[in-house]
Design an enzyme around this catalytic site. Structure first.
Site, mmCIF file in Angstrom:
data_model
loop_
_atom_site.group_PDB
_atom_site.id
_atom_site.type_symbol
_atom_site.label_atom_id
_atom_site.label_comp_id
_atom_site.label_asym_id
_atom_site.label_seq_id
_atom_site.Cartn_x
_atom_site.Cartn_y
_atom_site.Cartn_z
ATOM 1 N N GLY A 1 -1.554 -9.997 -8.089
ATOM 2 C CA GLY A 1 -1.278 -11.166 -7.242
ATOM 3 C C GLY A 1 -1.597 -12.457 -7.962
ATOM 4 O O GLY A 1 -2.102 -12.449 -9.091
ATOM 5 N N SER A 2 -1.324 -13.573 -7.284
ATOM 6 C CA SER A 2 -1.471 -14.869 -7.944
ATOM 7 C C SER A 2 -2.943 -15.236 -8.173
ATOM 8 O O SER A 2 -3.274 -15.910 -9.164
ATOM 9 C CB SER A 2 -0.768 -15.954 -7.133
ATOM 10 O OG SER A 2 -1.229 -15.941 -5.806
ATOM 11 N N THR A 3 -3.843 -14.797 -7.291
ATOM 12 C CA THR A 3 -5.271 -15.100 -7.492
ATOM 13 C C THR A 3 -5.791 -14.299 -8.689
ATOM 14 O O THR A 3 -6.504 -14.831 -9.557
ATOM 15 C CB THR A 3 -6.088 -14.776 -6.211
ATOM 16 O OG1 THR A 3 -5.389 -15.302 -5.083
ATOM 17 C CG2 THR A 3 -7.474 -15.364 -6.276
ATOM 18 N N ASP B 1 -9.909 -7.936 -7.026
ATOM 19 C CA ASP B 1 -8.557 -8.048 -6.460
ATOM 20 C C ASP B 1 -8.552 -9.085 -5.341
ATOM 21 O O ASP B 1 -9.596 -9.416 -4.780
ATOM 22 C CB ASP B 1 -8.102 -6.677 -5.933
ATOM 23 C CG ASP B 1 -6.587 -6.588 -5.751
ATOM 24 O OD1 ASP B 1 -5.881 -7.589 -5.997
ATOM 25 O OD2 ASP B 1 -6.106 -5.508 -5.364
ATOM 26 N N LYS C 1 -3.769 -5.714 2.555
ATOM 27 C CA LYS C 1 -3.287 -5.947 1.195
ATOM 28 C C LYS C 1 -1.870 -5.391 1.071
ATOM 29 O O LYS C 1 -1.420 -4.614 1.896
ATOM 30 C CB LYS C 1 -4.198 -5.246 0.177
ATOM 31 C CG LYS C 1 -5.560 -5.883 0.088
ATOM 32 C CD LYS C 1 -6.402 -5.345 -1.044
ATOM 33 C CE LYS C 1 -5.701 -5.206 -2.359
ATOM 34 N NZ LYS C 1 -5.085 -6.431 -2.867
ATOM 35 N N GLY C 2 -1.206 -5.804 0.015
ATOM 36 C CA GLY C 2 0.130 -5.265 -0.233
ATOM 37 C C GLY C 2 1.239 -6.290 -0.146
ATOM 38 O O GLY C 2 2.415 -5.944 -0.261
ATOM 39 N N GLU D 1 -3.544 -0.181 -5.920
ATOM 40 C CA GLU D 1 -4.740 -0.969 -5.590
ATOM 41 C C GLU D 1 -5.735 -0.120 -4.799
ATOM 42 O O GLU D 1 -6.941 -0.164 -5.053
ATOM 43 C CB GLU D 1 -4.335 -2.208 -4.770
ATOM 44 C CG GLU D 1 -3.556 -3.220 -5.589
ATOM 45 C CD GLU D 1 -3.023 -4.397 -4.787
ATOM 46 O OE1 GLU D 1 -2.742 -5.423 -5.404
ATOM 47 O OE2 GLU D 1 -2.877 -4.280 -3.563
ATOM 48 N N LYS E 1 -7.160 -16.988 3.969
ATOM 49 C CA LYS E 1 -7.026 -15.537 4.178
ATOM 50 C C LYS E 1 -8.045 -14.973 5.182
ATOM 51 O O LYS E 1 -7.983 -13.807 5.529
ATOM 52 C CB LYS E 1 -7.221 -14.795 2.842
ATOM 53 C CG LYS E 1 -6.380 -15.309 1.681
ATOM 54 C CD LYS E 1 -4.947 -14.907 1.821
ATOM 55 C CE LYS E 1 -4.047 -15.314 0.677
ATOM 56 N NZ LYS E 1 -4.216 -14.567 -0.526
HETATM 57 C C1 5RP Z 1 -0.762 -7.330 -3.885
HETATM 58 C C2 5RP Z 1 -1.906 -7.751 -3.044
HETATM 59 C C3 5RP Z 1 -2.518 -9.085 -3.323
HETATM 60 O O1 5RP Z 1 -3.866 -8.932 -3.567
HETATM 61 C C4 5RP Z 1 -2.326 -9.971 -2.121
HETATM 62 O O2 5RP Z 1 -0.942 -10.003 -1.793
HETATM 63 C C5 5RP Z 1 -2.850 -11.376 -2.374
HETATM 64 O O3 5RP Z 1 -2.080 -12.004 -3.343
HETATM 65 P P1 5RP Z 1 -2.279 -13.521 -3.746
HETATM 66 O O4 5RP Z 1 -3.527 -13.593 -4.553
HETATM 67 O O5 5RP Z 1 -1.019 -13.845 -4.546
HETATM 68 O O6 5RP Z 1 -2.341 -14.332 -2.482
HETATM 69 O O7 5RP Z 1 -2.385 -7.050 -2.179
HETATM 70 O O8 5RP Z 1 -0.259 -6.084 -3.489
#
Ligand code: 5RP
Length: 222
Positions: A30-32, A82, A95-96, A104, A122
């Protein structure tokens, strides 16, 4: 840089402090987590390598010079880092959003500690506003969708998206998840379901939240 982007950077920086010398890291998607992967580059010699939760994460780690191991070739993963789409006060997660939920969940369960890194958007009281992703075998898609409707969810096929495991995703809205562990177990029972994006039975061990006031730790309610 947007406010959200700088919050992701800040929480990723805070997560770096949790790494100990010679750790093998589990790395989410993911982006984080992408911000976290960038910060691993200058300390790549401090860690022994990583296990990746998606092909995309694997490619980014390798591009930064980090050795990526197959999960079958390692035994202990001291730390898994994560992000999440939603987090409640019991450190249970949805998640997902990025579709990597199956790998994951496997790595989260295979790891000693799951450190979840999110921005304050979140954090929720009740999980379920974010549509719950469920990875499903392609031939079971319509059957699983009908079963989910019996659980009062509204499934929507993530059309055109195929997971790293060659499966499809149903995003389930209209859920107010009062008993996350129970729902995770029930949905896991539907034949054809590969993985439910509820991380309740094995939630996070620690959650770092980034807000305008900096990075703090989410206190767990029991
Ligand atoms: C990917 C995930 C990510 O952890 C979730 O979507 C958060 O992503 P982001 O950091 O881009 O907000 O579960 O399957």
């Amino acid at each position: 840089m947007s406010k959200t982007e700088s919050k992701k950077q800040a929480v990723a920086r805070a997560a770096i402090e949790f790494i100990e010398y010679d750790d093998l890291l589990g790395v989410g998607t993911g982006s984080t987590v992408d911000c976290f992967i960038e910060l691993l580059k200058p300390i790549k010699n401090k860690i022994s390598g990583a296990v990746a939760s998606s092909i995309s994460t694997q490619q980014k780690l390798e591009a930064n010079g980090i050795r990526v191991y197959d999960l079958n070739d390692v035994s202990d993963i001291p730390l898994y880092v994560d992000g999440a789409d939603e987090v409640n006060s019991r450190l249970q997660l949805i998640k997902g959003g990025g579709g990597a939920l199956t790998r994951e969940k496997i790595i989260a369960n295979a790891s000693k500690k799951f450190l979840c890194i999110v921005d304050d958007s979140k954090i929720v009281n009740i999980l379920g506003k974010f549509p719950l992703p469920i990875e499903v075998l392609p031939m079971a898609r319509s059957f699983v969708a009908r079963e989910i409707i019996k659980h009062k969810g509204m499934p929507s096929w993530r059309d055109g998206f195929v997971t790293d495991n060659e499966n499809v995703i149903l995003d389930v809205s209209h859920l107010e998840i009062m008993e996350p562990i129970e729902l995770e177990r029930k949905l896991n029972q539907i034949p054809g379901v590969v993985t439910v994006g509820l991380f309740a039975e094995r939630g996070a061990d620690q959650v770092l939240i980034s807000s305008d006031d900096g990075v703090s730790e989410l206190k767990k309610d029991n």
